[in-house]
Design a protein around this motif. Structure first.
Motif, PDB file in Angstrom:
ATOM      1  N   ALA A   1      -3.997  -2.513  -0.187  1.00  0.00           N
ATOM      2  CA  ALA A   1      -2.994  -3.038   0.209  1.00  0.00           C
ATOM      3  C   ALA A   1      -3.079  -3.619   1.723  1.00  0.00           C
ATOM      4  O   ALA A   1      -3.854  -3.139   2.644  1.00  0.00           O
ATOM      5  CB  ALA A   1      -2.053  -1.873   0.599  1.00  0.00           C
TER       6      ALA A   1
ATOM      7  N   SER B   1       6.901  -1.143  -5.174  1.00  0.00           N
ATOM      8  CA  SER B   1       7.327  -1.306  -3.760  1.00  0.00           C
ATOM      9  C   SER B   1       7.668  -2.720  -3.387  1.00  0.00           C
ATOM     10  O   SER B   1       7.250  -3.554  -4.160  1.00  0.00           O
ATOM     11  CB  SER B   1       5.845  -0.896  -3.204  1.00  0.00           C
ATOM     12  OG  SER B   1       5.606   0.156  -3.420  1.00  0.00           O
TER      13      SER B   1
ATOM     14  N   ASP C   1       1.047   0.487  -3.343  1.00  0.00           N
ATOM     15  CA  ASP C   1       1.061   1.858  -3.505  1.00  0.00           C
ATOM     16  C   ASP C   1       0.224   2.374  -4.398  1.00  0.00           C
ATOM     17  O   ASP C   1      -0.167   1.940  -5.495  1.00  0.00           O
ATOM     18  CB  ASP C   1       2.487   1.864  -3.992  1.00  0.00           C
ATOM     19  CG  ASP C   1       2.894   3.646  -3.535  1.00  0.00           C
ATOM     20  OD1 ASP C   1       2.543   4.678  -3.997  1.00  0.00           O
ATOM     21  OD2 ASP C   1       3.949   3.674  -2.634  1.00  0.00           O
ATOM     22  N   GLU C   2      -0.296   3.755  -3.850  1.00  0.00           N
ATOM     23  CA  GLU C   2      -1.240   4.504  -4.797  1.00  0.00           C
ATOM     24  C   GLU C   2      -0.806   4.790  -6.193  1.00  0.00           C
ATOM     25  O   GLU C   2      -1.380   4.876  -7.287  1.00  0.00           O
ATOM     26  CB  GLU C   2      -1.965   5.667  -4.068  1.00  0.00           C
ATOM     27  CG  GLU C   2      -2.734   5.450  -2.819  1.00  0.00           C
ATOM     28  CD  GLU C   2      -3.053   6.593  -2.418  1.00  0.00           C
ATOM     29  OE1 GLU C   2      -2.688   7.662  -2.821  1.00  0.00           O
ATOM     30  OE2 GLU C   2      -3.813   6.642  -1.413  1.00  0.00           O
ATOM     31  N   ASN C   3       0.589   5.135  -6.238  1.00  0.00           N
ATOM     32  CA  ASN C   3       1.390   5.544  -7.456  1.00  0.00           C
ATOM     33  C   ASN C   3       2.049   4.384  -8.360  1.00  0.00           C
ATOM     34  O   ASN C   3       2.909   4.815  -9.080  1.00  0.00           O
ATOM     35  CB  ASN C   3       2.403   6.755  -7.219  1.00  0.00           C
ATOM     36  CG  ASN C   3       1.650   7.883  -6.637  1.00  0.00           C
ATOM     37  OD1 ASN C   3       0.471   8.188  -6.865  1.00  0.00           O
ATOM     38  ND2 ASN C   3       2.061   8.495  -5.599  1.00  0.00           N
ATOM     39  N   GLN C   4       1.313   3.207  -8.027  1.00  0.00           N
ATOM     40  CA  GLN C   4       2.230   2.004  -8.621  1.00  0.00           C
ATOM     41  C   GLN C   4       2.455   2.442 -10.181  1.00  0.00           C
ATOM     42  O   GLN C   4       1.571   2.703 -10.918  1.00  0.00           O
ATOM     43  CB  GLN C   4       1.252   0.731  -8.445  1.00  0.00           C
ATOM     44  CG  GLN C   4       1.871  -0.437  -9.047  1.00  0.00           C
ATOM     45  CD  GLN C   4       1.203  -1.753  -8.818  1.00  0.00           C
ATOM     46  OE1 GLN C   4       1.446  -2.515  -7.619  1.00  0.00           O
ATOM     47  NE2 GLN C   4       0.336  -2.124  -9.907  1.00  0.00           N
TER      48      GLN C   4
ATOM     49  N   GLY D   1      -0.394  -3.715  -6.285  1.00  0.00           N
ATOM     50  CA  GLY D   1      -1.226  -2.703  -5.858  1.00  0.00           C
ATOM     51  C   GLY D   1      -1.041  -2.313  -4.485  1.00  0.00           C
ATOM     52  O   GLY D   1      -1.999  -1.841  -3.693  1.00  0.00           O
TER      53      GLY D   1
ATOM     54  N   SER E   1       9.050   1.968  -1.027  1.00  0.00           N
ATOM     55  CA  SER E   1       8.408   2.403  -2.376  1.00  0.00           C
ATOM     56  C   SER E   1       9.728   3.104  -3.088  1.00  0.00           C
ATOM     57  O   SER E   1      10.679   3.733  -2.177  1.00  0.00           O
ATOM     58  CB  SER E   1       7.212   3.220  -2.446  1.00  0.00           C
ATOM     59  OG  SER E   1       6.271   2.519  -2.063  1.00  0.00           O
TER      60      SER E   1
ATOM     61  N   LYS F   1       2.864   5.362  -0.247  1.00  0.00           N
ATOM     62  CA  LYS F   1       1.451   5.728  -0.089  1.00  0.00           C
ATOM     63  C   LYS F   1       0.776   4.512  -0.008  1.00  0.00           C
ATOM     64  O   LYS F   1       0.460   3.961  -1.210  1.00  0.00           O
ATOM     65  CB  LYS F   1       1.034   6.646  -1.172  1.00  0.00           C
ATOM     66  CG  LYS F   1       1.831   8.155  -0.983  1.00  0.00           C
ATOM     67  CD  LYS F   1       1.574   9.210  -2.041  1.00  0.00           C
ATOM     68  CE  LYS F   1       2.281  10.529  -1.620  1.00  0.00           C
ATOM     69  NZ  LYS F   1       1.807  11.535  -2.781  1.00  0.00           N
ATOM     70  N   LYS F   2       0.172   4.083   1.086  1.00  0.00           N
ATOM     71  CA  LYS F   2      -0.703   2.771   1.085  1.00  0.00           C
ATOM     72  C   LYS F   2      -2.058   2.930   0.300  1.00  0.00           C
ATOM     73  O   LYS F   2      -2.720   3.983   0.512  1.00  0.00           O
ATOM     74  CB  LYS F   2      -1.101   2.515   2.500  1.00  0.00           C
ATOM     75  CG  LYS F   2      -1.698   1.200   2.598  1.00  0.00           C
ATOM     76  CD  LYS F   2      -1.884   0.790   4.201  1.00  0.00           C
ATOM     77  CE  LYS F   2      -2.712  -0.516   4.110  1.00  0.00           C
ATOM     78  NZ  LYS F   2      -2.953  -0.795   5.710  1.00  0.00           N
ATOM     79  N   SER F   3      -2.358   1.945  -0.639  1.00  0.00           N
ATOM     80  CA  SER F   3      -3.659   1.968  -1.233  1.00  0.00           C
ATOM     81  C   SER F   3      -4.654   1.215  -0.463  1.00  0.00           C
ATOM     82  O   SER F   3      -4.455   0.686   0.638  1.00  0.00           O
ATOM     83  CB  SER F   3      -3.233   1.149  -2.769  1.00  0.00           C
ATOM     84  OG  SER F   3      -2.914  -0.133  -2.543  1.00  0.00           O
ATOM     85  N   ILE F   4      -5.888   1.467  -1.035  1.00  0.00           N
ATOM     86  CA  ILE F   4      -6.963   0.760  -0.270  1.00  0.00           C
ATOM     87  C   ILE F   4      -7.128  -0.560  -0.274  1.00  0.00           C
ATOM     88  O   ILE F   4      -7.794  -1.342   0.514  1.00  0.00           O
ATOM     89  CB  ILE F   4      -8.417   1.472  -0.856  1.00  0.00           C
ATOM     90  CG1 ILE F   4      -8.558   1.098  -2.304  1.00  0.00           C
ATOM     91  CG2 ILE F   4      -8.384   2.996  -0.684  1.00  0.00           C
ATOM     92  CD1 ILE F   4     -10.005   1.508  -2.859  1.00  0.00           C
TER      93      ILE F   4
END
Length: 204
Positions: free
Chosen positions: A114, A178, A158-161, A156, A121, A109-112
């Motif tokens: 990334a 990830s 993945d959103e769920n890091q 940073g 992941s 789930k790509k973070s803003i």
């Protein structure tokens, strides 16, 4: 009637006034005595012979009786050899690892923040079974793919890091680590403090 005696110097006729002299011993009686004597000696010898034979037989019986206890001892020893070892009275419980790690596949789930590009992941759970706190940080993880290539954890992306924190004894935390690129994850390795002990977990 008065008894008449012959005049002196004259032998009386046989049967006159005196009993007849005893007859001389017969030679046959001497042989019979010898036979009886030898018979008695033979009987005594027979008793002596029987006593000797009895003592010899008695000694053999005693020797046999001394050897008899060997059989029960042999049976006892064989029984002891066949007897199973007693189970331990108390089995020690399996000791837990100081740090336990589990890993499983998860969608990226790509973070803003990334960067562009592909990432892989893995969801991990870290449990502190030790008696002292441990540090958890995304940089303490590495992912190894099925080709044997190791991928360092990217920050940073993945959103769920997984969070950066101190894990107290008995606590656990779950999060995502990830690696850059698209690959099939095989194992995840956690190292306490980067240079501490490493714990590896298969990715399910």
């Amino acid at each position: 009637m008065s008894q008449q005696f012959p005049p002196p110097g004259q032998q009386p006729p046989p049967g006159y006034g005196y009993p007849p002299p005893p007859p001389p011993p017969q030679p046959g009686k001497s042989s019979a005595g010898k036979i009886v004597g030898f018979s008695c000696l033979g009987i005594v010898g027979l008793f002596v012979l029987l006593a000797i034979v009895g003592s010899l037989l008695g000694g053999g019986t005693d020797g046999g009786s001394q050897k008899e206890p060997a059989a029960p001892q042999a049976a006892a020893s064989s029984g002891a050899a066949q007897a199973p070892d007693p189970a331990p009275s108390s089995a020690k419980p399996e000791k837990k690892a100081a740090v336990a790690v589990t890993a499983k596949k998860t969608a990226f789930k790509k973070s803003i923040i990334a960067p562009d590009g592909g990432y892989t992941s893995v969801s991990v759970t870290v449990t502190n079974n030790s008696g002292k706190p441990i540090d958890v940080n995304p940089l303490y993880f590495a992912i190894t793919d099925t080709n044997g290539t190791k991928h360092q954890s990217e920050l940073g992306v993945d959103e769920n890091q997984i969070a950066t924190l101190e894990l107290a004894p008995g606590e656990n935390v779950t999060g995502v680590v990830s690696g850059k690129g698209e690959f099939t994850a095989k194992t995840v390795t956690y190292t306490d403090g980067l240079i501490g002990d490493s714990v590896r977990a298969d990715v399910s």
